[in-house]
Design a protein around this motif. Structure first.
Motif, PDB file in Angstrom:
ATOM      1  N   LYS A  26     -50.995 -26.167  -3.147  1.00 41.68           N
ATOM      2  CA  LYS A  26     -50.025 -24.457  -2.023  1.00 41.68           C
ATOM      3  C   LYS A  26     -51.067 -23.955  -2.232  1.00 41.68           C
ATOM      4  N   CYS A  27     -51.725 -23.448  -2.906  1.00 47.34           N
ATOM      5  CA  CYS A  27     -53.668 -21.761  -2.697  1.00 47.34           C
ATOM      6  C   CYS A  27     -54.137 -22.480  -1.321  1.00 47.34           C
ATOM      7  N   CYS A  28     -54.668 -23.828  -1.085  1.00 47.37           N
ATOM      8  CA  CYS A  28     -55.315 -24.282  -0.658  1.00 47.37           C
ATOM      9  C   CYS A  28     -54.941 -24.167   0.836  1.00 47.37           C
ATOM     10  N   ALA A  30     -51.560 -22.311   1.637  1.00 48.23           N
ATOM     11  CA  ALA A  30     -51.472 -20.221   1.791  1.00 48.23           C
ATOM     12  C   ALA A  30     -52.881 -20.055   2.421  1.00 48.23           C
ATOM     13  N   LEU A  31     -54.561 -21.045   1.955  1.00 46.31           N
ATOM     14  CA  LEU A  31     -55.921 -20.065   2.379  1.00 46.31           C
ATOM     15  C   LEU A  31     -56.040 -20.406   3.989  1.00 46.31           C
ATOM     16  N   ILE A  53     -60.327 -26.534  -3.381  1.00 43.84           N
ATOM     17  CA  ILE A  53     -60.816 -25.872  -5.147  1.00 43.84           C
ATOM     18  C   ILE A  53     -61.877 -26.801  -5.616  1.00 43.84           C
ATOM     19  N   VAL A  82     -63.729 -22.461  -5.236  1.00 39.66           N
ATOM     20  CA  VAL A  82     -62.422 -22.209  -4.452  1.00 39.66           C
ATOM     21  C   VAL A  82     -63.268 -22.214  -2.962  1.00 39.66           C
ATOM     22  N   ALA A  95     -58.621 -13.336  -3.516  1.00 41.96           N
ATOM     23  CA  ALA A  95     -58.416 -15.195  -3.676  1.00 41.96           C
ATOM     24  C   ALA A  95     -58.901 -15.522  -4.864  1.00 41.96           C
ATOM     25  N   ARG A 140     -57.601 -13.949  -7.967  1.00 43.06           N
ATOM     26  CA  ARG A 140     -56.194 -14.450  -8.690  1.00 43.06           C
ATOM     27  C   ARG A 140     -56.113 -15.645  -8.810  1.00 43.06           C
ATOM     28  N   ILE A 141     -56.380 -16.921  -8.458  1.00 45.56           N
ATOM     29  CA  ILE A 141     -56.790 -18.210  -8.653  1.00 45.56           C
ATOM     30  C   ILE A 141     -57.322 -18.517  -9.743  1.00 45.56           C
TER      31      ILE A 141
END
Length: 187
Positions: A1-3, A5-6, A17, A103, A122, A125-126
């Protein structure tokens, strides 16, 4: 989900990541979003110090380039050319003063300063999320170990808090005293 969102919020072509396997000194791909093409094999496991990804960990510093196909340290320049990728931005994931991963964003257009700064934020935060998850896992492991030791003991273990309320009541205490832990804990 992080990827995801980025890629979505920073309008990038690809986000990835990698997490550091410290024992092997290899970065292992954990997440990828964007570019619907298969991930090249050379990107699944990247040695520390090899290519831009590995250099981010080795230097513990971000690496940015808007000339990816001609970047000498690019992981796979032929892949970058084939996909039309022009830019790379990679940031270390720092937790407890150690680099635990990378990342990265890849894009077909040059990356601007806003995107670079946003990626760095980001990454912080990650990394905090990774650190939190690791601490939670350590607490879970410690609690499970403590419970196993207490329940395997062949003597009663009863402990109280500063107010005299029971917080620990093991299986042997249950057997010897005739109460279930659920009945007495908190009283």
């Amino acid at each position: 989900k992080c990827c995801e969102a980025l890629v979505h919020h920073l309008d990038a072509s690809l986000g990835r990541i990698w997490m550091l396997n410290e024992a092997e000194q290899i970065l292992e791909l954990q997440a990828s979003a964007g570019l619907e093409t298969p991930v090249p094999d050379s990107h699944h496991r990247v040695p520390v110090g090899r290519g831009n990804i590995g250099l981010v960990v080795q230097r513990q510093q971000p690496i940015f380039t808007n000339d990816l196909p001609d970047e000498p340290a690019a992981q796979d320049r032929e892949w970058a050319k084939r996909e039309g990728l022009a830019a790379f931005a990679g940031c270390p994931l720092m937790a407890d003063g150690r680099c635990v991963g990378v990342v990265a964003l890849f894009d077909r257009n040059p990356l601007n300063d806003f995107t670079r700064k946003a990626l760095a934020l980001a990454a912080n935060r990650i990394a905090l999320g990774i650190q939190r998850k690791r601490v939670e896992q350590q607490l879970t492991d410690t609690s499970a170990l403590q419970r196993a030791i207490l329940n395997a003991a062949n003597y009663s273990v009863i402990s109280t808090d500063v107010n005299g309320r029971i917080v620990t009541f093991n299986h042997t205490a249950e057997r010897l005293l005739g109460y279930c832990a659920e009945e007495v804990v908190g009283k």
